[in-house]
Motif scaffolding. Structure first.
Motif, PDB file in Angstrom:
ATOM      1  N   VAL A 281      36.917  29.761  41.368  1.00  0.00           N
ATOM      2  CA  VAL A 281      38.122  30.521  41.032  1.00  0.00           C
ATOM      3  C   VAL A 281      38.992  30.806  42.248  1.00  0.00           C
ATOM      4  O   VAL A 281      40.169  30.421  42.287  1.00  0.00           O
ATOM      5  CB  VAL A 281      37.741  31.855  40.333  1.00  0.00           C
TER       6      VAL A 281
ATOM      7  N   ARG B  68      40.912  28.071  44.211  1.00  0.00           N
ATOM      8  CA  ARG B  68      41.956  27.416  43.420  1.00  0.00           C
ATOM      9  C   ARG B  68      43.208  28.290  43.289  1.00  0.00           C
ATOM     10  O   ARG B  68      44.295  27.784  43.026  1.00  0.00           O
ATOM     11  CB  ARG B  68      41.421  27.089  42.021  1.00  0.00           C
ATOM     12  N   LEU B  69      43.044  29.594  43.460  1.00  0.00           N
ATOM     13  CA  LEU B  69      44.152  30.514  43.206  1.00  0.00           C
ATOM     14  C   LEU B  69      44.746  31.123  44.469  1.00  0.00           C
ATOM     15  O   LEU B  69      45.826  31.716  44.399  1.00  0.00           O
ATOM     16  CB  LEU B  69      43.679  31.658  42.290  1.00  0.00           C
TER      17      LEU B  69
ATOM     18  N   TYR C 107      48.954  34.983  39.502  1.00  0.00           N
ATOM     19  CA  TYR C 107      47.897  34.093  39.037  1.00  0.00           C
ATOM     20  C   TYR C 107      46.524  34.612  39.474  1.00  0.00           C
ATOM     21  O   TYR C 107      45.552  34.539  38.721  1.00  0.00           O
ATOM     22  CB  TYR C 107      48.123  32.683  39.570  1.00  0.00           C
TER      23      TYR C 107
ATOM     24  N   GLY D   1      43.595  35.706  37.001  1.00  0.00           N
ATOM     25  CA  GLY D   1      42.301  35.054  37.149  1.00  0.00           C
ATOM     26  C   GLY D   1      41.169  36.041  37.386  1.00  0.00           C
ATOM     27  O   GLY D   1      40.095  35.947  36.765  1.00  0.00           O
ATOM     28  N   THR D   2      41.379  37.009  38.281  1.00  0.00           N
ATOM     29  CA  THR D   2      40.316  37.976  38.557  1.00  0.00           C
ATOM     30  C   THR D   2      40.141  38.966  37.403  1.00  0.00           C
ATOM     31  O   THR D   2      39.031  39.467  37.192  1.00  0.00           O
ATOM     32  CB  THR D   2      40.608  38.736  39.864  1.00  0.00           C
TER      33      THR D   2
END
Length: 327
Positions: free
Chosen positions: A122, A125-126, A133, A137-138
């Protein structure tokens, strides 16, 4: 958090009971002042304990949010996993301070391993994308943590008493202090001095400072930036798991535990200055004392004083109490 460990609500009730005792003879001014001073001292001690609890959670958050500029909204979820892992380890190891510390450290190691997987899947990639984003994501990671806890440990509430060595109370004259509160203060100081020494005295700390200040130039100097990035993430996740274990006793262990400290930890990191361990400690203590004193002075408005203090401090020091970061 206020009603889990330190009995602040009970302190407020005692104060109100003293104020409402109309049938008893009126106390002399000196006795009233003495009782008020003892109650304020008790609230101050509780505030220090609450502040150190916030710092234990904020320590790992300071590394990823302050140094790596990663808005890890799932930090509370990994803190919760650390608490549940400690609970499971204690079922095998049994009671005792040594077993409790071993279980907490083991939880930190397991959560650090989860951090390696999280970083590869994760965070890497972010991290170069826009902040929204990373936030989304988190937040998804937080939902995964909550779902995993419900799947593995269920929805039942659990509780763990402090080890026998740190249970009970100590008396300093007429002042009563919980042994577990002193234990939490001691553990917070251990974590603080360990991070301070690592960041400001060890060579790896100097490299982390360079990574925080200019990651591109750090790479040009031949250092492995992705490996450094992963290393900081591992330490941050380990601190989250360790905090979950140390703060486990006298709490209601449930899938909602991750929300208990996360907001205050974010506030402490922002007020203290991004990436500054000393700032996070001072800000955590300010928040803890503010929360404790407000529960004593204005029990009808819990939590309000923290936001007032945050607004005032951000107006006075917009970049944080120690705005120069890890350097």
């Amino acid at each position: 958090m206020r009603n889990r460990i330190f009995g602040l609500a009970a302190c407020a009730r005692v104060a109100r009971a003293h104020a409402g005792e109309k049938a008893k003879p009126r106390l002399l001014d000196g006795e009233v002042q003495y009782q008020m001073s003892m109650q304020l001292t008790f609230a101050l001690v509780n505030g220090l304990t609450v502040g150190m609890s916030i710092f234990l959670v904020a320590a790992g958050l300071t590394l990823v949010f302050g140094i790596l500029r990663i808005l890890n909204f799932a930090h509370g979820g990994f803190f919760m996993i650390g608490a549940y892992l400690t609970f499971s380890f204690l079922q095998v190891l049994g009671d005792g301070l040594a077993q409790f510390l071993l279980a907490s450290l083991a939880a930190g190691v397991v959560v650090a391993g989860i951090g390696i997987v999280t970083d590869r899947i994760v965070l890497r990639r972010l991290k170069d994308l826009d902040e929204e984003y990373m936030l989304i994501g988190t937040f998804g990671l937080l939902m995964v943590c909550v779902g995993a806890v419900k799947l593995i440990w269920g929805l039942d509430y659990h509780s763990v008493s402090p080890p026998s060595e740190v249970s009970g109370i100590l008396r300093f004259g007429n002042l009563i202090v919980s042994k577990y509160s002193l234990f939490i203060v001691a553990m917070g100081l251990v974590v603080f001095f360990a991070l301070e020494f690592a960041i400001h005295r060890l060579w790896i700390g100097k490299i982390v400072q360079s990574l925080a200040n200019d990651g591109w130039m750090t790479g040009l100097l031949g250092l492995n930036v992705p490996l450094l990035f992963t290393g900081v993430v591992i330490v941050a996740f380990a601190l989250a798991g360790l905090a979950g274990g140390l703060l486990l006793p006298n709490q209601s262990l449930s899938p909602e535990l991750g929300h208990a400290y996360t907001l205050n930890a974010f506030i402490a990191v922002i007020i203290g200055g991004l990436g500054n361990i000393r700032g996070a400690l001072f800000a955590s203590l300010i928040l803890g004392i503010t929360e404790s004193m407000s529960s004593f002075i204005i029990p009808g408005m819990p939590g309000l004083a923290i936001y007032v203090v945050m607004i005032v401090l951000l107006f006075a020091r917009p970049n944080g109490l120690f705005h120069r970061g890890v350097s």
